[in-house]
Design an enzyme around this catalytic site. Sequence first.
Site, PDB file in Angstrom:
ATOM      1  CB  SER A  89      -3.649  25.953   5.079  1.00 50.86           C
ATOM      2  OG  SER A  89      -4.358  26.615   4.045  1.00 50.86           O
ATOM      3  CD  GLU A 145      -5.843  30.830  -0.987  1.00 52.01           C
ATOM      4  OE1 GLU A 145      -6.346  31.960  -0.926  1.00 52.01           O
ATOM      5  OE2 GLU A 145      -5.786  30.052  -0.014  1.00 52.01           O
ATOM      6  CB  CYS A 195      15.931  -2.127  19.809  1.00 53.41           C
ATOM      7  SG  CYS A 195      16.438  -3.429  18.676  1.00 53.41           S
ATOM      8  CD  GLU A 245      -8.168  -0.514   0.461  1.00 54.07           C
ATOM      9  OE1 GLU A 245      -8.905  -0.056   1.337  1.00 54.07           O
ATOM     10  OE2 GLU A 245      -8.157  -0.092  -0.719  1.00 54.07           O
ATOM     11  CG  HIS A 286      13.520  -9.719  14.285  1.00 59.31           C
ATOM     12  ND1 HIS A 286      14.457 -10.445  14.970  1.00 59.31           N
ATOM     13  CD2 HIS A 286      13.860  -8.422  14.492  1.00 59.31           C
ATOM     14  CE1 HIS A 286      15.320  -9.651  15.565  1.00 59.31           C
ATOM     15  NE2 HIS A 286      14.965  -8.396  15.295  1.00 59.31           N
TER      16      HIS A 286
END
Length: 491
Positions: free
Chosen positions: A391, A257, A113, A156, A133
């Site tokens: 922003s 905005e 991997c 949660e 896994h």
Amino acid sequence: MATAAAAAVSVANGVCQAYLESKHVRETREGVAELCRHFYTQGWVSGTGGSITMKVHDDSIPKSQQLIVMSPSGVQKERMLPEDMYLLSSTGSILCAPSPKPYPHKPPKCTDCAPLFMKAYEMRNAGAVIHSHGVESCIVTMIQPSSKEFRITHMEMIKGIDGHGYHDELVVPIIENTAHEGELTESLSEAAECNHYLFDAAIKLYQLGLDWSTPSHDPIQRVFGHQRNTNMAVNAAVQNLNDAPEPSHRCIVLDIEGTATPISFVTDVLFPYARDNVGKHLYLTYDTEETQDDIKLLRAQVEEDLQKGVAGAVPIPTNDAGKDEMIASLVANVEAMINADRKITALKQLQGHIWRTGFQNNELEGVVFEDVLHALQKWHASGIKVYIYSSGSRESQRLIFGNSNYGDLRKYLCGYFDTTVGNKKETRSYFEISQSLGVDEPSDILFVTDVIQEAVAAKAAGLELIISVRPGNGPLPENHGFKTVRSFVEI
């Protein structure tokens, strides 16, 4: 002999042998070994399955150049030791390999991997990559076999994923497996995050007949049909979904905005409130961990501003200075930043904390245009996912939409992005957003903004664009080439 070989490899890669044996490297090796044992105990990895890799944290070295400790292949996770670890350069070259152990141990081997991990480090600037896994991550893909992504919201533990909160939707792309894990490297460019808790929760909700992908977790039959246990009902539900008209965009990302809210709400209400209350806020919360983090961010920003000669920046005294002197310098810098409308994280984070108090005390109310509620309801009913990119901090975004003049609108929103993902006028920021949303193509995302520079950057990343023309917005340049709307109803 092994030490000499390691030294030769390290010198060839520009890393001295002394550093390979340093405290930073040793502690990282120990940390990875401990995590391997812990993950085995939790059942998240089994035997030799899975792998854990972590960067060697050293403040003196840029993160992108830090060395990497990687667990080996073929070693039982519950028996992993620090000396079993591989040490790699920031580019993936092996600097140090574990020494072979006597029979019946297999020769050491770096995990297949490794290319996947290096791709994750490259794409996400990650500090660690964990490949588990856990069976949950496999089972959850089998619930809806044809789906290309796993979606879950209003759980949660979503807050454990960076940039997400309880009200957000987590989208994890599903990548088809191959016999050789290294072949998945290109597919990983889809960039997925994984959380076993959420996968397990989705499985349990499915077993209870509840839909994990909707905010209210309604019974699945409301989405997929009326009889859950018959193939006929499932096939009918799938046919109904296939026959339904598909929206032209899978996701809509909205600016705030001048797009969803009037510019005057920000300039005449939010900014003055933050400016008038910054001193009071800092004084009352000075000793809290949150405010100390805000001060740390501000200090770093001001130091950078002073080096660049930014107007209005004044030195912040050291921590040894008195509280009043410290707050006075902070207030002066914050006022200058607000007056200059700086789009910087240090300012936006503090503003969000100040505004939170205002909303909690009912001194502030979010203001959105009249057409916003109707549009959000329409998009939500059509299955279009809506996100915010502003922003302003993610917290301030939630405050505005959660306390708006049309009530709590957060149930129509799937997530929030702020400047921590990047500057809104930089193309890379929109590339990161498209990766996070898990869309097949960036053009599946429609971005709505009032700022031409943002539109140009998003277009360069492959997103579709609409310019919002609202009362109070600045004039647009001629022949800008973008579609414009005066109301979300037109979208």
